[in-house]
Write a protein that holds these residues in place. Structure first.
Motif, PDB file in Angstrom:
ATOM      1  N   ASP A   1       3.389  31.203  15.427  1.00  0.00           N
ATOM      2  CA  ASP A   1       4.106  31.941  16.465  1.00  0.00           C
ATOM      3  C   ASP A   1       3.577  31.453  17.813  1.00  0.00           C
ATOM      4  OD1 ASP A   1       4.890  33.792  18.361  1.00  0.00           O
ATOM      5  OD2 ASP A   1       4.885  35.455  16.940  1.00  0.00           O
ATOM      6  N   LYS A   2       4.476  30.883  18.626  1.00  0.00           N
ATOM      7  CA  LYS A   2       3.995  30.255  19.865  1.00  0.00           C
ATOM      8  C   LYS A   2       3.399  31.259  20.843  1.00  0.00           C
ATOM      9  CE  LYS A   2       5.896  26.683  22.031  1.00  0.00           C
ATOM     10  NZ  LYS A   2       6.985  25.937  22.663  1.00  0.00           N
ATOM     11  N   ALA A   3       4.003  32.452  20.923  1.00  0.00           N
ATOM     12  CA  ALA A   3       3.533  33.416  21.928  1.00  0.00           C
ATOM     13  C   ALA A   3       2.188  34.023  21.537  1.00  0.00           C
ATOM     14  CB  ALA A   3       4.576  34.513  22.093  1.00  0.00           C
ATOM     15  N   SER A   4       2.039  34.450  20.298  1.00  0.00           N
ATOM     16  CA  SER A   4       0.812  35.166  19.937  1.00  0.00           C
ATOM     17  C   SER A   4      -0.231  34.253  19.298  1.00  0.00           C
ATOM     18  CB  SER A   4       1.146  36.287  18.949  1.00  0.00           C
ATOM     19  OG  SER A   4       1.592  35.745  17.726  1.00  0.00           O
ATOM     20  N   GLY A   5       0.159  33.057  18.891  1.00  0.00           N
ATOM     21  CA  GLY A   5      -0.774  32.145  18.241  1.00  0.00           C
ATOM     22  C   GLY A   5      -1.031  32.518  16.792  1.00  0.00           C
ATOM     23  N   LYS A   6      -0.189  33.408  16.244  1.00  0.00           N
ATOM     24  CA  LYS A   6      -0.409  33.850  14.854  1.00  0.00           C
ATOM     25  C   LYS A   6       0.009  32.749  13.883  1.00  0.00           C
ATOM     26  CE  LYS A   6       0.514  37.716  11.854  1.00  0.00           C
ATOM     27  NZ  LYS A   6       1.638  37.654  10.967  1.00  0.00           N
ATOM     28  N   VAL A   7      -0.838  32.529  12.878  1.00  0.00           N
ATOM     29  CA  VAL A   7      -0.552  31.494  11.883  1.00  0.00           C
ATOM     30  C   VAL A   7      -0.201  32.170  10.559  1.00  0.00           C
ATOM     31  CG1 VAL A   7      -1.565  29.592  10.545  1.00  0.00           C
ATOM     32  CG2 VAL A   7      -2.165  29.886  12.961  1.00  0.00           C
ATOM     33  N   THR A   8       0.920  31.815   9.976  1.00  0.00           N
ATOM     34  CA  THR A   8       1.267  32.372   8.660  1.00  0.00           C
ATOM     35  C   THR A   8       1.427  31.232   7.671  1.00  0.00           C
ATOM     36  OG1 THR A   8       2.610  33.918   9.913  1.00  0.00           O
ATOM     37  CG2 THR A   8       2.790  34.044   7.520  1.00  0.00           C
ATOM     38  N   LYS A   9       0.706  31.351   6.552  1.00  0.00           N
ATOM     39  CA  LYS A   9       0.818  30.325   5.523  1.00  0.00           C
ATOM     40  C   LYS A   9       1.973  30.718   4.610  1.00  0.00           C
ATOM     41  CE  LYS A   9      -2.809  28.940   2.728  1.00  0.00           C
ATOM     42  NZ  LYS A   9      -4.191  28.505   2.519  1.00  0.00           N
ATOM     43  N   LEU A  10       3.013  29.874   4.554  1.00  0.00           N
ATOM     44  CA  LEU A  10       4.180  30.246   3.758  1.00  0.00           C
ATOM     45  C   LEU A  10       4.019  29.817   2.302  1.00  0.00           C
ATOM     46  CD1 LEU A  10       6.907  29.189   6.344  1.00  0.00           C
ATOM     47  CD2 LEU A  10       5.975  31.459   5.977  1.00  0.00           C
ATOM     48  N   GLY A  11       3.183  28.815   2.050  1.00  0.00           N
ATOM     49  CA  GLY A  11       2.949  28.349   0.677  1.00  0.00           C
ATOM     50  C   GLY A  11       2.554  26.878   0.662  1.00  0.00           C
ATOM     51  N   ARG A  12       2.481  26.286  -0.530  1.00  0.00           N
ATOM     52  CA  ARG A  12       2.188  24.857  -0.661  1.00  0.00           C
ATOM     53  C   ARG A  12       3.507  24.114  -0.778  1.00  0.00           C
ATOM     54  NH1 ARG A  12      -2.368  22.690   0.268  1.00  0.00           N
ATOM     55  NH2 ARG A  12      -2.006  21.030  -1.236  1.00  0.00           N
ATOM     56  N   SER A  13       3.550  22.942  -0.225  1.00  0.00           N
ATOM     57  CA  SER A  13       4.792  22.166  -0.292  1.00  0.00           C
ATOM     58  C   SER A  13       5.025  21.673  -1.729  1.00  0.00           C
ATOM     59  CB  SER A  13       4.687  20.978   0.657  1.00  0.00           C
ATOM     60  OG  SER A  13       5.722  20.085   0.369  1.00  0.00           O
ATOM     61  N   ILE A  14       6.249  21.840  -2.198  1.00  0.00           N
ATOM     62  CA  ILE A  14       6.574  21.398  -3.568  1.00  0.00           C
ATOM     63  C   ILE A  14       6.305  19.896  -3.710  1.00  0.00           C
ATOM     64  CG2 ILE A  14       8.462  21.088  -5.247  1.00  0.00           C
ATOM     65  CD1 ILE A  14       9.688  23.636  -4.163  1.00  0.00           C
ATOM     66  N   GLY A  15       6.618  19.146  -2.625  1.00  0.00           N
ATOM     67  CA  GLY A  15       6.453  17.690  -2.638  1.00  0.00           C
ATOM     68  C   GLY A  15       5.019  17.260  -2.913  1.00  0.00           C
ATOM     69  N   ARG A  16       4.040  18.155  -2.563  1.00  0.00           N
ATOM     70  CA  ARG A  16       2.630  17.793  -2.735  1.00  0.00           C
ATOM     71  C   ARG A  16       2.023  18.446  -3.978  1.00  0.00           C
ATOM     72  NH1 ARG A  16       0.397  16.022   2.396  1.00  0.00           N
ATOM     73  NH2 ARG A  16      -1.642  16.156   1.378  1.00  0.00           N
ATOM     74  N   SER A  17       2.865  19.119  -4.782  1.00  0.00           N
ATOM     75  CA  SER A  17       2.305  19.906  -5.890  1.00  0.00           C
ATOM     76  C   SER A  17       1.502  19.057  -6.865  1.00  0.00           C
ATOM     77  CB  SER A  17       3.406  20.664  -6.626  1.00  0.00           C
ATOM     78  OG  SER A  17       4.327  19.751  -7.154  1.00  0.00           O
ATOM     79  N   ARG A  18       1.881  17.745  -6.996  1.00  0.00           N
ATOM     80  CA  ARG A  18       1.183  16.930  -7.993  1.00  0.00           C
ATOM     81  C   ARG A  18      -0.142  16.359  -7.458  1.00  0.00           C
ATOM     82  NH1 ARG A  18       5.199  13.311  -9.217  1.00  0.00           N
ATOM     83  NH2 ARG A  18       6.900  14.785  -9.059  1.00  0.00           N
ATOM     84  N   ASP A  19      -0.327  16.412  -6.110  1.00  0.00           N
ATOM     85  CA  ASP A  19      -1.549  15.850  -5.528  1.00  0.00           C
ATOM     86  C   ASP A  19      -2.789  16.680  -5.851  1.00  0.00           C
ATOM     87  OD1 ASP A  19       0.355  14.381  -4.487  1.00  0.00           O
ATOM     88  OD2 ASP A  19      -0.125  14.701  -2.371  1.00  0.00           O
ATOM     89  N   TYR A  20      -2.574  17.975  -6.110  1.00  0.00           N
ATOM     90  CA  TYR A  20      -3.734  18.864  -6.305  1.00  0.00           C
ATOM     91  C   TYR A  20      -3.593  19.573  -7.638  1.00  0.00           C
ATOM     92  CZ  TYR A  20      -4.115  18.209  -1.312  1.00  0.00           C
ATOM     93  OH  TYR A  20      -4.218  17.653  -0.082  1.00  0.00           O
TER      94      TYR A  20
END
Ligand SMILES: Nc1ncnc2c1ncn2[C@@H]1O[C@H](COP(=O)(O)OP(=O)(O)OP(=O)(O)O)[C@@H](O)[C@H]1O
Length: 473
Positions: free
Chosen positions: A201-220
């Motif tokens: 959020d640009k105004a408050s600087g709040k960071v929300t983690k929405l999840g892991r990217s499906i594209g990277r699921s095999r890397d980890y």
């Protein structure tokens, strides 16, 4: 607005529940055609009253009524408060429900009208819509430079001095953002790493983690069971999104009345008098937001128990406050019959002045049958996780019929303790008899007083005739 946001997040903290007198009640227990089921959502019997409360609920939800007063009248222990609580549970998170006992108004710290105004404003919700500038994308890379301190070691204490870079991408673009100290702290707190999809959020600087990217699921392969996989967002990285916060007018009042500790005052309840100018300013501001389509008013419910404790001044204040277009629905309850209107020598039904009585929709509750008492006691045993034999339940029901439902409910906890003490697992008849002997119900207590009255101080029961009368009533 930033403060309002903070508040809506922490409100959930106040919704923590314990096993209380009404914690077994989860709703009004109505079916789809608004008929009250026999036993449902923790509620037993009292069908007409529950059905009537259901109708009120529908009117509140449809936003069709404001400023109405519903009186729940009935004998002690017939579920008046229970029905009000059931109504509260059915309202949903967004509609505010404030509850108080009329006697709370008579405190030395606040004037009666101030306490009533605060209660009213706790029952008026504001739904605020905000357009927020959000940056949403998948983290390609995150690098944080730790500045070298004078002794040559990387400094960890001064977060503001840290700098860094965050590379985010969507399916269409990729951008590198310079990071400041505050943002670095927020990213660290959320443990953001490459492969996460985040919203900033640009105004408050709040960071929300929405999840892991499906594209990277095999890397980890070391992902936890709660890891949520989401798609890499498409389109622009910067988006405008609508965010909705729900707060009460009282919460806005408190935050704005004492800048420094206002927020904490919400938890301690020590709000003090709120100046009229503060409220006026807030009402004007909320009015502007409503005109701009940024806010909506949600009239909630204010429940005042033991309403016969209100005095004539309070009733006159309520009469006026209910005329306001933002007024909540007022639900009041009393177990009194014809009695004095507090602050006068006049008698009136329920101790309520005639002009106020004229405003009321009245719901009545009836005494419970033996079978209903048994069902309520069964529900309470489940709620308190007490195992009880059938014989003990039969005895407890009999006690409930002959004394009061509330007394029988109280014996459940006491009997469970007695059972625990003898290292038993299931509460038996003997446990019930033991606590029945230890704790007197009102009838036995009165009898005891009558027998030993001469040994008490200031005893004023003069002769036997009067004593008999008192016993019968
Ligand atoms: N119909 C019901 N279904 C389930 N539980 C009930 C029902 N009626 C009452 N109870 C429970 O019985 C207890 C006493 O009821 P409650 O406090 O609602 O009575 P009341 O009418 O408000 O009494 P008073 O007039 O003394 O204030 C509470 O624990 C309540 O949750």
């Amino acid at each position: 607005m930033a403060e309002i946001k903070r508040l809506s997040e922490s409100r959930d903290l106040t919704r923590i529940e314990r096993i209380g007198a009404h914690s077994h009640i989860r709703g009004l227990g109505l079916d789809s055609s608004m008929e009250a089921r026999d036993v449902s959502e923790g509620m037993v019997g009292q069908q007409p009253a529950r059905k009537a409360a259901g109708l009120i609920l529908k009117l509140i939800r449809d936003g069709k009524i404001a400023g109405r007063v519903i009186l729940i009248a009935g004998q002690p222990g017939t579920g008046k408060t229970a029905i009000a609580m059931a109504l509260a549970k059915s309202l949903g998170q967004e509609t505010p429900f404030a509850s108080m006992s009329a006697s709370e108004l008579f405190s030395l710290e606040l004037s009666k009208t101030e306490a009533l105004t605060q209660a009213f404003r706790r029952a008026i919700g504001v739904r605020i819509k905000e357009e927020a500038e959000i940056i949403e994308g998948e983290v390609v890379e995150i690098s944080i430079d730790r500045p070298i301190s004078s002794n040559g070691n990387p400094s960890s204490s001064n977060a503001a001095a840290k700098t860094g870079k965050l590379t985010l991408k969507t399916t269409d673009m990729e951008t590198v953002y310079e990071l400041g100290g505050k943002m670095i702290e927020a990213l660290n707190k959320e443990k953001v790493q490459s492969g996460d999809v985040v919203a900033l959020d640009k105004a408050s600087g709040k960071v929300t983690k929405l999840g892991r990217s499906i594209g990277r699921s095999r890397d980890y392969d070391a992902v936890g069971p709660h890891t949520k996989f989401v798609r890499c967002p498409d389109g622009e990285l910067q988006k405008r999104k609508e965010v909705v916060h729900c707060v009460t007018l009282h919460e806005i009042d408190v935050i704005n009345s004492r800048k420094t500790q206002g927020f904490l005052a919400l938890f301690t309840g020590d709000t003090g008098e709120i100046r009229a100018e503060v409220r006026e300013q807030i009402d004007t501001k909320v009015g502007e937001w409503r005109e701009e389509g940024k806010a909506e008013i949600i009239p909630g419910v204010l429940f005042i128990d033991e309403v016969h404790m209100l005095d004539i001044e309070c009733f006159s204040f309520l009469n006026r406050a209910l005329e306001n277009e933002m007024a909540p629905i007022l639900v009041i309850a009393t177990n009194r019959g014809i009695t004095n209107i507090r602050g006068t020598n006049y008698k009136s039904p329920h101790g309520i002045p005639p002009d106020f009585l004229d405003r009321l929709l009245i719901i009545t509750t009836q005494p419970y049958s033996q079978e209903e008492i048994r069902k309520i006691l069964d529900i309470r045993c489940d709620e308190e996780e007490v195992e009880m034999s059938n014989d003990a339940r039969v005895l407890l029901t009999k006690i409930g019929v002959e004394t009061s439902l509330r007394y029988a409910i109280h014996l459940i906890t006491a009997a469970a303790l007695a059972c625990q003490k003898r290292k038993g697992k299931i509460v038996e008849i003997d446990d019930i008899s033991r606590v029945y002997g230890l704790f007197l119900d009102v009838k036995r207590s009165t009898q005891y007083l009558m027998e030993y009255q001469s040994q008490y101080m200031f005893n004023e029961v003069p002769d036997e005739g009067d004593a008999d009368e008192a016993m019968q009533s």
